[in-house]
Design a protein around this motif. Structure first.
Motif, short mmCIF file in Angstrom:
data_model
loop_
_atom_site.label_atom_id
_atom_site.label_comp_id
_atom_site.label_asym_id
_atom_site.label_seq_id
_atom_site.Cartn_x
_atom_site.Cartn_y
_atom_site.Cartn_z
N ILE A 1 0.82 -1.21 0.00
CA ILE A 1 0.00 0.00 0.00
C ILE A 1 0.86 1.26 0.00
O ILE A 1 0.56 2.25 -0.68
N ALA A 2 1.94 1.24 0.78
CA ALA A 2 2.73 2.45 1.05
C ALA A 2 3.55 2.88 -0.16
O ALA A 2 4.03 2.06 -0.94
N LYS A 3 3.71 4.20 -0.25
CA LYS A 3 4.56 4.80 -1.29
C LYS A 3 5.71 5.55 -0.61
O LYS A 3 5.63 5.87 0.58
N ASP A 4 6.74 5.83 -1.36
CA ASP A 4 7.89 6.55 -0.82
C ASP A 4 7.46 7.83 -0.14
O ASP A 4 6.70 8.63 -0.72
N GLY A 5 7.95 8.02 1.10
CA GLY A 5 7.69 9.25 1.83
C GLY A 5 6.39 9.27 2.60
O GLY A 5 6.11 10.24 3.31
N ASP A 6 5.58 8.24 2.48
CA ASP A 6 4.30 8.20 3.19
C ASP A 6 4.48 8.19 4.71
O ASP A 6 5.47 7.64 5.23
N LYS A 7 3.52 8.78 5.38
CA LYS A 7 3.38 8.64 6.83
C LYS A 7 2.08 7.86 7.07
O LYS A 7 1.02 8.26 6.60
N ILE A 8 2.19 6.75 7.79
CA ILE A 8 1.05 5.87 8.00
C ILE A 8 0.76 5.77 9.48
O ILE A 8 1.66 5.51 10.30
N LEU A 9 -0.50 5.99 9.84
CA LEU A 9 -0.95 5.82 11.23
C LEU A 9 -1.31 4.36 11.46
O LEU A 9 -2.03 3.76 10.66
N LEU A 10 -0.80 3.79 12.56
CA LEU A 10 -1.14 2.42 12.94
C LEU A 10 -1.39 2.38 14.44
O LEU A 10 -0.47 2.55 15.24
N VAL A 11 -2.65 2.17 14.83
CA VAL A 11 -3.01 2.10 16.25
C VAL A 11 -3.00 0.64 16.67
O VAL A 11 -3.73 -0.19 16.11
N SER A 12 -2.16 0.34 17.65
CA SER A 12 -1.99 -1.05 18.07
C SER A 12 -1.98 -1.12 19.60
O SER A 12 -2.66 -0.34 20.27
N HIS A 13 -1.16 -2.01 20.16
CA HIS A 13 -1.27 -2.40 21.56
C HIS A 13 0.09 -2.39 22.26
O HIS A 13 1.13 -2.44 21.62
N GLY A 14 0.03 -2.38 23.60
CA GLY A 14 1.24 -2.21 24.39
C GLY A 14 2.31 -3.24 24.15
O GLY A 14 3.47 -2.91 23.88
N THR A 15 1.95 -4.53 24.25
CA THR A 15 2.96 -5.56 24.08
C THR A 15 3.40 -5.67 22.63
O THR A 15 4.57 -5.95 22.34
N THR A 16 2.50 -5.42 21.70
CA THR A 16 2.88 -5.44 20.29
C THR A 16 3.86 -4.32 19.96
O THR A 16 4.89 -4.54 19.31
N ILE A 17 3.59 -3.13 20.45
CA ILE A 17 4.52 -2.01 20.21
C ILE A 17 5.85 -2.27 20.91
O ILE A 17 6.92 -2.01 20.36
N ARG A 18 5.79 -2.81 22.11
CA ARG A 18 7.01 -3.13 22.86
C ARG A 18 7.81 -4.21 22.13
O ARG A 18 9.04 -4.14 22.06
N SER A 19 7.12 -5.20 21.58
CA SER A 19 7.80 -6.29 20.87
C SER A 19 8.48 -5.79 19.60
O SER A 19 9.62 -6.15 19.30
N ILE A 20 7.77 -4.95 18.84
CA ILE A 20 8.34 -4.38 17.63
C ILE A 20 9.55 -3.51 17.96
O ILE A 20 10.59 -3.57 17.29
N THR A 21 9.43 -2.72 19.03
CA THR A 21 10.55 -1.87 19.45
C THR A 21 11.74 -2.72 19.87
O THR A 21 12.89 -2.43 19.49
N ASP A 22 11.50 -3.77 20.62
CA ASP A 22 12.59 -4.65 21.06
C ASP A 22 13.32 -5.26 19.87
O ASP A 22 14.55 -5.32 19.85
N ARG A 23 12.57 -5.68 18.88
CA ARG A 23 13.18 -6.38 17.74
C ARG A 23 13.93 -5.44 16.82
O ARG A 23 14.95 -5.82 16.23
N TYR A 24 13.49 -4.19 16.72
CA TYR A 24 14.03 -3.31 15.67
C TYR A 24 14.68 -2.03 16.19
O TYR A 24 14.89 -1.10 15.42
N ASN A 25 15.01 -1.95 17.50
CA ASN A 25 15.53 -0.68 18.00
C ASN A 25 17.04 -0.64 18.19
O ASN A 25 17.57 0.39 18.59
N ASP A 26 17.73 -1.74 17.93
CA ASP A 26 19.19 -1.79 18.10
C ASP A 26 19.60 -1.45 19.53
O ASP A 26 20.70 -0.92 19.76
N GLY A 27 18.73 -1.73 20.50
CA GLY A 27 19.10 -1.56 21.91
C GLY A 27 19.02 -0.15 22.44
O GLY A 27 19.51 0.14 23.53
#
Length: 219
Positions: free
Chosen positions: A160-186
């Motif tokens: 769906i996304a195109k270059d430069g897009d800003k996309i809103l995604l409303v999700s949940h605490g553990t899901t956001i925490r899990s994504i951050t843990d996996r992709y934040n480089d510490g």
């Protein structure tokens, strides 16, 4: 594939959040203070040029997303869409249970007494694997099942996304925490939960995720 930004917002505070109960695929409405912080987030994000808006298919996320979209400069063009791929983790037998009690039961066999202690000692993925192991029905999602679901959501966004897009995604605490843990480089402390209606930003560049900010309060 494109390079785009995802604005990950946690839903407003719910009744189960208020009572500190496990709330994965189960759902409770936004409490009054949850509506208030969601409205604050909506005002803070009103001038962001969102190209699309998504939420998990839980009512608490749908309602939060609608409030944000209704305030946004692009409200006449945005149609919020539901994505089950970005649901909260499924806690199986432990759904609706007192949260500290559930995490004690899950972590104690592994030498940890709290959710934060399990994360600190064993990592975020272990919290999922330990929960499935402890669930007498083994219905809870383990890390492999969880990430298969979430990764399929990112693959859908890529279409769906195109270059430069800003996309809103409303999700949940553990899901956001899990994504951050996996992709934040510490760079961020995921033993601390993202607050209700907080903002976490990530960049997705040709299929690679990088979390650039975590748990930013919007008020």
């Amino acid at each position: 594939m494109a390079k785009y930004q995802i604005y990950l917002v946690r839903h407003g505070r719910t009744w189960f959040n208020r009572y500190n109960k496990m709330q994965g695929w189960s759902d409770t409405p936004l409490a009054p203070e949850g509506v208030e912080v969601a409205q604050q987030a909506a005002k803070a994000l009103k001038d962001v040029d969102f190209a699309a808006a998504f939420s998990s298919d839980a009512r608490r996320a749908i309602d939060t997303c609608k409030m944000i979209v209704d305030e946004n400069i692009n409200h006449d063009k945005l149609v919020p869409q539901k994505m089950m791929e970005f649901r909260e983790e499924f806690y199986g037998y432990y759904e609706g249970m007192n949260s500290p009690e559930a995490w004690f039961m899950v972590g104690q066999p592994h030498g940890a007494k709290t959710f934060a202690e399990i994360i600190a000692k064993h990592g975020m993925d272990a919290t999922k694997d330990f929960m499935k192991e402890a669930d007498p029905f083994h219905d809870a999602e383990n890390a492999e099942e969880y990430w298969t679901r979430v990764d399929s959501g990112f693959a859908k966004l890529d279409k769906i996304a195109k270059d430069g897009d800003k996309i809103l995604l409303v999700s949940h605490g553990t899901t956001i925490r899990s994504i951050t843990d996996r992709y934040n480089d510490g760079n961020f402390d995921v033993t601390v939960s993202p607050r209700n209606s907080s903002l976490t930003k990530m960049t997705r560049d040709n299929g690679k995720n990088t979390v650039t900010s975590y748990n930013q309060m919007l008020n």
